[in-house]
Design an enzyme around this catalytic site. Sequence first.
Site, mmCIF file in Angstrom:
data_model
loop_
_atom_site.group_PDB
_atom_site.id
_atom_site.type_symbol
_atom_site.label_atom_id
_atom_site.label_comp_id
_atom_site.label_asym_id
_atom_site.label_seq_id
_atom_site.Cartn_x
_atom_site.Cartn_y
_atom_site.Cartn_z
ATOM 1 N N LYS A 159 27.781 31.884 39.288
ATOM 2 C CA LYS A 159 28.474 32.188 40.553
ATOM 3 C C LYS A 159 28.310 31.038 41.547
ATOM 4 O O LYS A 159 29.248 30.687 42.265
ATOM 5 C CB LYS A 159 27.959 33.508 41.147
ATOM 6 C CG LYS A 159 28.422 34.742 40.379
ATOM 7 C CD LYS A 159 29.929 34.908 40.451
ATOM 8 C CE LYS A 159 30.457 36.057 39.623
ATOM 9 N NZ LYS A 159 31.918 36.112 39.544
ATOM 10 N N GLY A 212 37.919 47.182 34.969
ATOM 11 C CA GLY A 212 36.520 47.162 35.395
ATOM 12 C C GLY A 212 36.288 47.935 36.688
ATOM 13 O O GLY A 212 37.220 48.498 37.281
ATOM 14 N N ILE A 233 41.050 36.339 29.343
ATOM 15 C CA ILE A 233 41.052 35.300 30.382
ATOM 16 C C ILE A 233 40.624 33.936 29.831
ATOM 17 O O ILE A 233 40.892 32.895 30.444
ATOM 18 C CB ILE A 233 40.187 35.731 31.594
ATOM 19 C CG1 ILE A 233 40.314 34.785 32.775
ATOM 20 C CG2 ILE A 233 38.729 35.899 31.204
ATOM 21 C CD1 ILE A 233 41.687 34.588 33.287
ATOM 22 N N TYR A 277 23.857 34.607 35.565
ATOM 23 C CA TYR A 277 24.973 35.081 36.386
ATOM 24 C C TYR A 277 24.979 34.365 37.740
ATOM 25 O O TYR A 277 26.015 33.865 38.195
ATOM 26 C CB TYR A 277 24.804 36.591 36.559
ATOM 27 C CG TYR A 277 25.786 37.283 37.464
ATOM 28 C CD1 TYR A 277 27.135 37.359 37.135
ATOM 29 C CD2 TYR A 277 25.348 37.936 38.620
ATOM 30 C CE1 TYR A 277 28.028 38.049 37.953
ATOM 31 C CE2 TYR A 277 26.224 38.633 39.436
ATOM 32 C CZ TYR A 277 27.565 38.687 39.100
ATOM 33 O OH TYR A 277 28.440 39.366 39.902
ATOM 34 N N ASP A 327 43.682 43.024 31.256
ATOM 35 C CA ASP A 327 42.292 43.149 30.798
ATOM 36 C C ASP A 327 42.297 43.056 29.282
ATOM 37 O O ASP A 327 43.365 43.141 28.672
ATOM 38 C CB ASP A 327 41.707 44.511 31.248
ATOM 39 C CG ASP A 327 40.197 44.456 31.400
ATOM 40 O OD1 ASP A 327 39.525 44.040 30.441
ATOM 41 O OD2 ASP A 327 39.677 44.816 32.468
ATOM 42 N N ILE A 328 41.099 42.915 28.686
ATOM 43 C CA ILE A 328 41.063 42.934 27.218
ATOM 44 C C ILE A 328 40.986 44.376 26.710
ATOM 45 O O ILE A 328 41.187 44.636 25.536
ATOM 46 C CB ILE A 328 39.900 42.103 26.612
ATOM 47 C CG1 ILE A 328 38.597 42.365 27.369
ATOM 48 C CG2 ILE A 328 40.230 40.633 26.570
ATOM 49 C CD1 ILE A 328 37.391 41.778 26.663
ATOM 50 N N ARG A 329 40.663 45.317 27.609
ATOM 51 C CA ARG A 329 40.689 46.732 27.187
ATOM 52 C C ARG A 329 41.561 47.517 28.161
ATOM 53 O O ARG A 329 41.576 47.197 29.361
ATOM 54 C CB ARG A 329 39.281 47.327 27.115
ATOM 55 C CG ARG A 329 38.569 47.259 28.419
ATOM 56 C CD ARG A 329 37.076 47.468 28.342
ATOM 57 N NE ARG A 329 36.526 46.928 29.571
ATOM 58 C CZ ARG A 329 36.012 47.645 30.560
ATOM 59 N NH1 ARG A 329 35.925 48.952 30.447
ATOM 60 N NH2 ARG A 329 35.548 47.070 31.655
ATOM 61 N N GLY A 350 40.926 41.803 34.871
ATOM 62 C CA GLY A 350 39.711 42.636 34.868
ATOM 63 C C GLY A 350 40.053 43.981 35.491
ATOM 64 O O GLY A 350 39.222 44.626 36.129
HETATM 65 C C1 AKB Z 1 25.134 42.828 39.583
HETATM 66 O O1 AKB Z 1 24.224 43.631 39.830
HETATM 67 O O2 AKB Z 1 25.069 41.970 38.684
HETATM 68 C C2 AKB Z 1 26.357 42.850 40.460
HETATM 69 C C3 AKB Z 1 26.258 41.894 41.605
HETATM 70 C C4 AKB Z 1 25.294 42.141 42.689
HETATM 71 O O3 AKB Z 1 26.960 40.937 41.646
HETATM 72 N N1 AKB Z 1 26.595 44.155 40.944
#
Ligand code: AKB
Length: 323
Positions: A150, A15, A57, A146, A38-40, A12
Amino acid sequence: MQHTIERSLVIGASGQIGVELLLELGRIHGTENVIGADIRPPAQKELEVFTFEHLNILNEDQLEEVLRKHNIDTVYNLAAMLSATAEKYPEKGWDLNMTGLFNTLNAAKKGLFKKLFWPSSIAVFGPTTPKENVPQSTITEPTTVYGISKLAGEQWCAYYQKQYGVDVRSIRYPGLIGHRSEPGGGTTDYAVDIFFKAIQEGKYTSFLAEDMRLPMMYMEDAIRATIELMQADTEKISVRTSYNINGVDFTPAELAEQICQRMPEFEISYDPDFRQQIAETWPSSIDDSQAANDWNWRAKTDVNSLVDIMLTAIQKKKELAET
Ligand code: AKB
């Protein structure tokens, strides 16, 4: 401080965090010992000195080939889909965030490298988490794709450490603010965008409400936290899920006020979108005493300095582009 030279792979690397981490690791260990993947390809000219591997990845074989080819000691796996984008592509977000983690955890389990860094986020917290000074161990009931990925990832990290002895370490990053590269797909992105728009257009429309307080951190502090955690002696690491770290916290209105003090003509307006709902589920400040106790973590950059650094750096970039 003296450092043992390590060979690192930053996945990454193109990024927001990857670009900065690559540069700092190169400064510490020598650019010949740090590989970007990275992929880019990275857009920044200053990264041309690094060896760069095109890597998806999600492709385990490709990852193993890169690890063997470069004789890697430490992997920083930063490839992820952030909160706002993952709400649009839930399955893709889950797949990238989880399969990407598993591929690196399994490669470490096979002994292909020694230490793994994997970033978690304040997104592991949810509406039932206390809002202020969130403790290291608390209610974690995230409501975003997300955040769910996590939280699950944190538990897998702890599991691989306990069951297989994988030395994996992690930090729950707050919103990160840097000027070298722009973020993509996060809820906290406004706090970077605002600086670029202030310099380029003199105005900004915030996609978060004016009073939406979130935990944030200047990128240099976040990179230092990452490297300090990875350099800490193993016996000092008592948290194998992910460490809370705290930097600063502010609202869009407070940040705009700071910019106005330096650029009186700057104009801010507010047009909250779906990211406001995500932000409302996150806390406003973090208790990082466990990281402070275990590996002496402490943030250094306050809001004042952060605003000065960001405006100066982006202004300089603009002037360079114009000459
Ligand atoms: C997001 O906003 O998704 C990220 C984070 C807080 O993990 N910057």
